[in-house]
Design a protein around this motif. Structure first.
Motif, short mmCIF file in Angstrom:
data_model
loop_
_atom_site.label_atom_id
_atom_site.label_comp_id
_atom_site.label_asym_id
_atom_site.label_seq_id
_atom_site.Cartn_x
_atom_site.Cartn_y
_atom_site.Cartn_z
N LEU A 186 -5.08 2.95 2.44
CA LEU A 186 -5.07 1.52 2.16
C LEU A 186 -4.33 0.76 3.26
O LEU A 186 -4.73 -0.33 3.64
CB LEU A 186 -4.40 1.24 0.81
CG LEU A 186 -5.21 1.53 -0.43
CD1 LEU A 186 -4.36 1.38 -1.67
CD2 LEU A 186 -6.41 0.60 -0.51
N SER A 219 0.84 -1.21 0.00
CA SER A 219 0.00 0.00 0.00
C SER A 219 0.86 1.25 0.00
O SER A 219 0.64 2.16 -0.79
CB SER A 219 -0.91 0.04 1.23
OG SER A 219 -1.64 -1.14 1.35
N LEU A 220 1.86 1.27 0.90
CA LEU A 220 2.66 2.49 1.03
C LEU A 220 3.54 2.72 -0.20
O LEU A 220 3.68 3.85 -0.66
CB LEU A 220 3.54 2.41 2.28
CG LEU A 220 2.80 2.51 3.62
CD1 LEU A 220 3.79 2.50 4.77
CD2 LEU A 220 1.94 3.77 3.69
N GLY A 232 -2.44 5.62 -0.45
CA GLY A 232 -1.68 4.51 0.10
C GLY A 232 -1.78 4.43 1.61
O GLY A 232 -1.85 3.36 2.19
N PHE A 233 -1.80 5.61 2.26
CA PHE A 233 -1.98 5.65 3.72
C PHE A 233 -3.30 5.03 4.12
O PHE A 233 -3.38 4.21 5.03
CB PHE A 233 -1.95 7.10 4.20
CG PHE A 233 -0.60 7.59 4.56
CD1 PHE A 233 0.51 7.18 3.85
CD2 PHE A 233 -0.43 8.45 5.63
CE1 PHE A 233 1.77 7.63 4.18
CE2 PHE A 233 0.83 8.91 5.97
CZ PHE A 233 1.93 8.50 5.24
N PRO A 293 -2.44 10.70 1.39
CA PRO A 293 -2.34 9.89 0.18
C PRO A 293 -3.15 8.61 0.30
O PRO A 293 -3.32 8.08 1.40
CB PRO A 293 -0.84 9.58 0.10
CG PRO A 293 -0.18 10.47 1.05
CD PRO A 293 -1.18 10.87 2.07
N ASN A 309 1.05 2.38 -3.83
CA ASN A 309 -0.07 3.33 -3.90
C ASN A 309 0.25 4.72 -3.38
O ASN A 309 -0.58 5.60 -3.41
CB ASN A 309 -1.27 2.77 -3.14
CG ASN A 309 -1.83 1.54 -3.81
OD1 ASN A 309 -2.17 1.57 -4.98
ND2 ASN A 309 -1.89 0.45 -3.08
N TRP A 310 1.46 4.87 -2.84
CA TRP A 310 1.79 6.20 -2.38
C TRP A 310 3.14 6.65 -2.94
O TRP A 310 3.18 7.53 -3.80
CB TRP A 310 1.79 6.27 -0.84
CG TRP A 310 2.29 7.57 -0.30
CD1 TRP A 310 1.99 8.82 -0.78
CD2 TRP A 310 3.20 7.76 0.77
NE1 TRP A 310 2.66 9.77 -0.05
CE2 TRP A 310 3.40 9.15 0.91
CE3 TRP A 310 3.86 6.88 1.64
CZ2 TRP A 310 4.25 9.68 1.89
CZ3 TRP A 310 4.69 7.42 2.62
CH2 TRP A 310 4.88 8.81 2.73
#
Lengths: 375, 309
Positions: free
Chosen positions: B276, A164-165, B273-274, B271, A168-169
């Motif tokens: 998620l 995820s980090l 991703g955080f 963001p 996706n970031w």
């Protein structure tokens, strides 16, 4: 039956039966002819088109398949070793995928952002990836030792945190490649030439220094695990933590060290992928090499040599699988074989019983059924 | 505000059954002493077979087919780990790999790489009387699976704590040799729990393809099985606890999706991703705070051998 043969026999039989089942699967979903052709393509893609070579074809017909197989085998060796090392101390490292993601990202960043001479840059990028993977793997070790959280759960969670980090970031945000012209590119910036793993066969194949490094790692792990005092202690902990503690072995310390090593090996797998083939952190790692490592380690009997051998075999199968796609066989096919082989190897005791009955060896002790030593 | 809460509650209840059933199945198996890492693979088989079956029969029946598929996968796990005393984690992981790769392979040869054709979703039921009440309205308009997911944990907990069968199931996960001394079949009880766990995991998968969506998709269930395992550990191997944790995870997920869609500005600050990673980090933190070890069944993962003590 020799001790050594008995150790590898279940794996060999499982792989053979998995290949046969895979053949049956193609024959049933398509037809017999396609299945035959597909396996022919798999051989050609994995170990080379010998027919064409004997007729005087160019060398690339052999080197390219071998190179592809070796490139894949390098990754599988690293993640397989990662899982195997953890097994030996009694931990089940499902987190090799996450550790690999972290290692790959760090390798990409060090490879792209620092400018150093080659003799420093490449080792530094590899080292950084190993350290990052090791640190990521320390978390589940500490959670297990301090708080009793089972490593299967914590490593699975950490896989998702990493993906995820990173995917996706970081890779779509702060570390995204700077756009060049109108093209917006995916993934991070490309690594500099000084951080690339040199190719071994020049332009003939993508094969790079990753494979020798992986085989070297397997040899070093073998030395460490089976020829040093610390390695002996690690195995003792894996066989039974209580007994090891009674014998004065620092159990917590060995568990921590081994898990860090496991993470470092997975991190190096990421580095080899980034510095050897992708040359940047792509938008996502693509294949779940970390999970493949589980199958590889178990098929290799958690032995460094066996793991490397299993990785080489499945490297060939993977490279061949790419060729099979020409016939419309799905690219997940090698993974299917791998999964089936693992499923069959889980029934190790069944194989041994079967073989014993056939060879009529009597009086030999029942081989222990456990494949994964527990802490 | 009330409306937002209501929407969140509704989407939680809609998505939760898959996770709840899988967590219940894992708990059932592990209470009897058999590790259930393969629950993800069982869910995947259940989701796929239910979606395929629903192309040819009423969706309600197809859900049963999905349960059966989960049980078949569980039977493989049972055969290897009970009959041949295989390492249960290995056997479970192998199931997951086979379900992932094999499912992809079969899906592509029969349909398209991305998923099966659409099917008729399970019908939803509106609860008369609740429709008019704000907030409680969210309880209405779900498939029967949602209501089953809310009731089943209590039923299973009662079975485990108040019946002779439940006592035996618990005992076989803690002291299998004591159970054998009483003349009961350890392997029989474990087989029952493993198959029951497979039925539940298959039901969880079927909930995904028949209730949440209307078809099987390539990446289903995408880690929900492992999430169910976390729910089980977090709920300390009790049915109610596991289901509660599963509902909590489902709510977290709904919140994340809800936040992202209702407040797009948030994604500028935090963001994606955080967001998620958040449920997983949270799970890890909570597990670290509670500790996990003390509550697992004592004989979990230990193959039963008559002659060993």
């Amino acid at each position: 039956m020799g001790e050594r043969l008995r150790a590898v026999l279940p794996s060999l039989l499982s792989i053979a039966l998995a290949l046969a089942l895979g053949f049956l699967a193609i024959a049933l979903t398509r037809d017999l002819d396609t299945a035959l052709q597909a396996y022919g393509q798999m051989l050609a893609g994995g170990i080379g088109d010998w027919g064409a070579y004997l007729e005087g074809g160019p060398l690339t017909l052999l080197t390219r398949p071998w190179g592809e197989a070796g490139t894949k085998a390098a990754l599988l060796t690293f993640t397989g070793l990662s899982v195997a090392v953890a097994f030996r101390v009694g931990l089940f490292n499902i987190g090799a995928q996450g550790q690999m993601v972290v290692g790959a990202l760090v390798a990409a960043v060090v490879g792209a952002q620092l400018s150093l001479p080659a003799f420093l840059h490449l080792p530094l990028a590899l080292l950084a990836a190993g350290v990052a993977g090791g640190l990521w793997a320390l978390l589940p070790a500490l959670l297990k030792l301090r708080r009793g959280v089972h490593e299967v759960i914590s490593t699975i969670m950490l896989n998702w945190v990493a993906v995820s980090l990173v995917d996706n970031w970081l890779v779509v945000g702060p570390l995204r490649a700077s756009a060049s012209g109108e093209l917006s590119r995916s993934g991070t910036d490309e690594v500099l030439a000084t951080a690339e793993l040199p190719r071994l066969l020049g332009s003939l194949s993508r094969l790079n220094l990753g494979l020798p490094l992986a085989l070297l790692a397997a040899a070093l792990v073998w030395l460490w695990l089976l020829r040093t005092r610390v390695g002996y202690e690690v195995r003792a902990v894996g066989q039974g933590a209580e007994a090891a503690r009674t014998a004065g072995i620092p159990v917590a310390r060995r568990v921590t060290e081994t898990m860090a090593l496991a993470g470092a090996l997975a991190g190096l797998a990421g580095a080899v992928l980034v510095l050897g083939t992708e040359l940047k952190y792509p938008s996502s790692l693509g294949a779940p090499y970390g999970f493949d490592g589980i199958a590889i380690a178990l098929l290799g009997g958690s032995h460094p040599g066996g793991t490397a051998a299993a990785a080489l075999f499945f490297g060939v199968l993977r490279a061949g699988g790419t060729r099979m796609q020409l016939l419309g066989v799905h690219k997940s096919f090698p993974e299917l074989i791998q999964g089936l082989a693992l499923l069959l190897v889980a029934g190790r005791l069944a194989w041994l019983t079967l073989v014993r009955r056939r060879s009529a060896v009597t009086g030999s002790a029942v081989v222990a059924s456990t494949e994964v030593p527990r802490a | 505000m009330l409306e937002v809460l209501e929407a969140l509650l509704h989407s939680t209840l809609e998505a939760a059954p898959a996770l709840v059933f899988a967590a219940l199945g894992a708990t059932l198996s592990e209470r009897a002493g058999v590790v259930s890492v393969g629950v993800e693979g069982m869910m995947r088989a259940g989701a796929f077979c239910a979606a395929v079956a629903a192309l040819y029969m009423p969706t309600g029946l197809a859900v049963l087919v999905g349960m059966g598929a989960g049980a078949v996968m569980a039977a493989v796990h049972g055969y290897l780990s009970l009959r041949w005393r295989a390492d249960q984690v290995v056997s479970g992981m192998a199931l997951n790999l086979v379900a992932l790769a094999g499912g992809t392979f079969v899906l592509e040869s029969l349909y398209s790489p991305s998923g099966t054709p659409s099917i008729t979703q399970l019908r939803t039921w509106s609860l008369p009387g609740l429709d008019a009440v704000p907030l409680l309205r969210a309880l209405s308009g779900h498939s029967l699976l949602t209501y089953l997911a809310l009731l089943l944990p209590f039923a299973l907990q009662a079975l485990l704590q108040r019946t002779a069968l439940g006592l035996r199931l618990r005992a076989v996960g803690e002291r299998p040799h004591a159970v054998a001394t009483l003349g009961l079949s350890v392997l029989g009880l474990r087989w029952g729990a493993v198959l029951g766990g497979g039925l539940l995991a298959g039901l969880g998968g079927a909930a995904l393809s028949c209730a949440v969506l209307d078809r099987f998709e390539q990446h289903m269930p995408a880690g929900l099985g492992f999430m169910a395992l976390a729910a089980m550990v977090f709920g300390r191997w009790s049915f109610r606890g596991a289901a509660g944790a599963a509902l909590f995870f489902a709510a977290g997920n709904a919140l994340r999706i809800g936040l992202a869609s209702s407040a797009p500005g948030l994604l500028q600050v935090v963001p994606q991703g955080f967001l998620l990673a958040l449920p997983y980090v949270l799970t890890l933190v909570l597990l670290a705070l509670r500790g996990g070890k003390a509550h697992a069944p004592a004989a979990l993962g230990v193959p039963y051998e008559q002659e060993s003590r």
